[in-house]
Enzyme design. Structure first.
Site, PDB file in Angstrom:
ATOM      1  N   ARG A 211       0.838  -1.195   0.000  1.00  0.00           N
ATOM      2  CA  ARG A 211       0.000   0.000   0.000  1.00  0.00           C
ATOM      3  C   ARG A 211       0.875   1.247   0.000  1.00  0.00           C
ATOM      4  O   ARG A 211       1.546   1.541   0.982  1.00  0.00           O
ATOM      5  CB  ARG A 211      -0.934   0.014   1.211  1.00  0.00           C
ATOM      6  CG  ARG A 211      -1.789   1.286   1.279  1.00  0.00           C
ATOM      7  CD  ARG A 211      -3.006   1.164   2.175  1.00  0.00           C
ATOM      8  NE  ARG A 211      -2.708   1.090   3.584  1.00  0.00           N
ATOM      9  CZ  ARG A 211      -3.614   1.193   4.561  1.00  0.00           C
ATOM     10  NH1 ARG A 211      -4.890   1.374   4.251  1.00  0.00           N
ATOM     11  NH2 ARG A 211      -3.280   1.097   5.822  1.00  0.00           N
TER      12      ARG A 211
ATOM     13  N   ASP B  58      -3.491   2.925  13.972  1.00  0.00           N
ATOM     14  CA  ASP B  58      -2.748   3.644  12.944  1.00  0.00           C
ATOM     15  C   ASP B  58      -3.320   5.046  12.812  1.00  0.00           C
ATOM     16  O   ASP B  58      -4.097   5.505  13.656  1.00  0.00           O
ATOM     17  CB  ASP B  58      -2.741   2.875  11.619  1.00  0.00           C
ATOM     18  CG  ASP B  58      -4.127   2.766  10.972  1.00  0.00           C
ATOM     19  OD1 ASP B  58      -5.055   3.474  11.394  1.00  0.00           O
ATOM     20  OD2 ASP B  58      -4.264   1.965  10.022  1.00  0.00           O
TER      21      ASP B  58
END
Length: 551
Positions: A166, A455
């Site tokens: 990603r 996150d």
């Protein structure tokens, strides 16, 4: 300078160990070609985002686009679907690309690893290029690690997960690389093109030779034109190194509220490269708050822990995602479970694993083909729920969900969600935002907080809720009016409760929280000002301890 200057990428930072193996002249030339071709269109797409946000702020509701109705109504087209190694995705592990996490992910037993250079990575220069080094080694079976206490870590299985990388989103830059265009203008490189370009250039052929391929998760897309841009990047890159069109496979995160209205169109634009869609639920909640934060109290959400996947607007979004994917031959990948098993408290772990099982049971029952976990200790629990539904099948694409009917209004309907805001919820948001940002500034983008692996999405929800509650004049159930002064006082209290050290970044983190949650302006992403003004490479833990001892 000549108007016909050759586009270049230059390095504006010191090179760490083995950085020269990634930042080769050939790789930098490829990055320069990508930027020359696509940097201008990237900026156009970012300008479009700004205009759309302003339109929503001014009262215009999102809708399914009438001009693309033919794409949605055409029942014939399909996407490329699973590439080699992506046929079975029932459990994927997510995590940053530091050396130890790379080995843990490869040993995890998951079907795929989302190797995350985005929300789970703090984009220090050493993390960005060091992560590329680690992925380079992992793909070639040469990754190992020795901890400070001498313990050895290595890959111990031949059945490693398929790597899906990603890159960072279109909105971010890489300030350590500068792009000089044909007119001689110099600016920071695109983080998306940097992450994608370096990984693809070095590893695409090696991945193909392993029987897999160059696969990507695409974050933060807001519309089909951004998807078209990525598709053109893919086609250009495949042609540049001479691999067949369609070798690249992409799974697109539907984690912004505008993208939920264009899922068919996004898949259509990427149809030669698309493998599936993912329900990026935490960023999706953040996106809803961000876009509707000024639209009145009817768009105020309650404490974060009350926003579950069963509330109507989240239910509508995930049901539509599964239906859209399976109608087009794309995999539907479910959301994150971020609990960290606690060996010291088996009862806490047992309760949490029961919640994880419920969540994954619901996803598998709804038709999802796979799901995410943030910790290896959750894989068996998640796999058991998908095994119970899938059996020996690699997916459930045959479940096209024709009974699902979702309207535009349902995707943003919060009317049935009671906006219960509590003193504890406000304090929790302050604490999470402060502690996560402090961790991020130290170079740790996947932070273990309160038995969860958090996150950047968690910090974004926390700070955006604080901003919205302040500006909408919300009063908690305990009678506390949420004001700048009140949140500032809580921030000071939470800061005093932290265990401080000479190397911590809590003072800078406090400044960032004040900037992104307490000011009139609302930065679209907290990582933009934090990266520009505060993020620098930190000394290693060993160096930090030595400095503290000397002090």
């Amino acid at each position: 300078m000549s108007p016909h200057t050759t586009p270049t990428i230059s390095v504006n930072a010191e090179l760490g160990d083995r950085f020269d193996e990634i930042l080769t002249p050939e790789a930098l030339h490829f990055l320069a070609r990508l930027h020359a071709q696509f940097a201008g269109r990237r900026q156009e797409r970012l300008n479009d985002r700004m205009l759309r946000r302003k339109s929503i702020e001014n009262g215009r509701d999102l809708r399914f686009l009438p001009e693309t109705a033919s794409v949605r109504e055409n029942t014939e087209w399909r996407v490329a679907g699973a590439g080699p190694g992506l046929e079975d995705r029932r459990v994927e592990i997510t995590g940053p690309t530091d050396r130890k996490m790379t080995i843990n992910a490869l040993n995890s037993g998951a079907r795929a690893w989302l190797a995350d250079l985005e929300d789970a990575t703090s984009p220090t220069w050493s993390n960005v290029i060091g992560g590329q080094v680690n992925l380079f080694d992992a793909i070639r079976g040469q990754v190992d690690y020795t901890s400070d206490d001498g313990r050895q870590y290595r890959v111990e299985t031949d059945q490693t997960p398929t790597i899906i990388m990603r890159p960072r989103g279109w909105h971010l830059v890489e300030k350590h690389l500068a792009f000089t265009d044909r007119a001689g203008h110099r600016r920071a490189a695109s983080a998306s093109l940097t992450d994608f370009g370096l990984y693809f250039f070095h590893n695409a052929q090696a991945l193909i030779e392993t029987g897999r391929g160059p696969y990507f998760y695409l974050p933060k897309l807001e519309n089909h034109l951004e998807a078209r841009l990525w598709d053109d990047v893919f086609t250009f890159s495949e042609n540049a190194i001479g691999i067949p069109h369609g070798t690249i496979r992409a799974t697109i995160l539907i984690e912004t509220i505008p993208a939920a209205f264009e899922m068919d169109e996004i898949l259509y634009e990427l149809r030669d490269h698309a493998a599936g869609l993912n329900a990026g639920r935490w960023d999706y909640i953040f996106s809803l708050i961000k876009n509707y934060r000024d639209r009145g109290r009817s768009f105020v959400l309650p404490d974060r822990d009350q926003i579950t996947m069963t509330v109507p607007f989240m239910r509508a979004y995930t049901e539509l995602l599964v239906q859209t994917c399976h109608k087009r031959g794309a995999y539907a990948i479910g959301g994150m479970s971020a609990f960290i098993p606690n060996r010291r408290d088996p009862e806490v772990t047992e309760r949490a694993l029961a919640k994880v099982a419920d969540d994954k049971r619901r996803e598998a029952g709804d038709g999802f083909d796979g799901t995410w976990v943030a910790h290896p200790g959750l894989i068996d629990t998640a796999r058991a729920e998908f095994d119970a539904v899938l059996g020996d099948r690699p997916n459930q694409l045959e479940r096209t969900r024709p009974e699902v009917e979702v309207t535009a209004a349902q995707l943003v309907d919060l009317s049935s969600l009671e906006p219960r805001v509590t003193d504890a919820g406000v304090r929790s948001n302050v604490s999470i935002a402060l502690r996560y940002i402090e961790s991020w500034l130290r170079g740790v983008g996947a932070a273990a907080l309160d038995n969860l692996m958090e996150d950047a999405a968690t910090a974004e929800i926390s700070r955006s809720q604080l901003w919205q509650w302040i500006h909408q004049g919300i009063v908690t159930e305990q009678g506390t009016r949420i004001t700048r002064e009140h949140v500032g006082h809580l921030l000071h209290e939470v800061l005093r409760e932290q265990d401080r050290s000479l190397s911590d970044r809590f003072d800078d983190a406090e400044n960032i929280v004040r900037m992104v949650a307490l000011e009139d302006d609302f930065p679209t992403f907290l990582t933009i000002p934090a990266y520009a003004h505060y993020l620098v490479d930190q000394p290693s833990a060993r160096e930090s301890k030595a400095q503290m001892a000397a002090a």
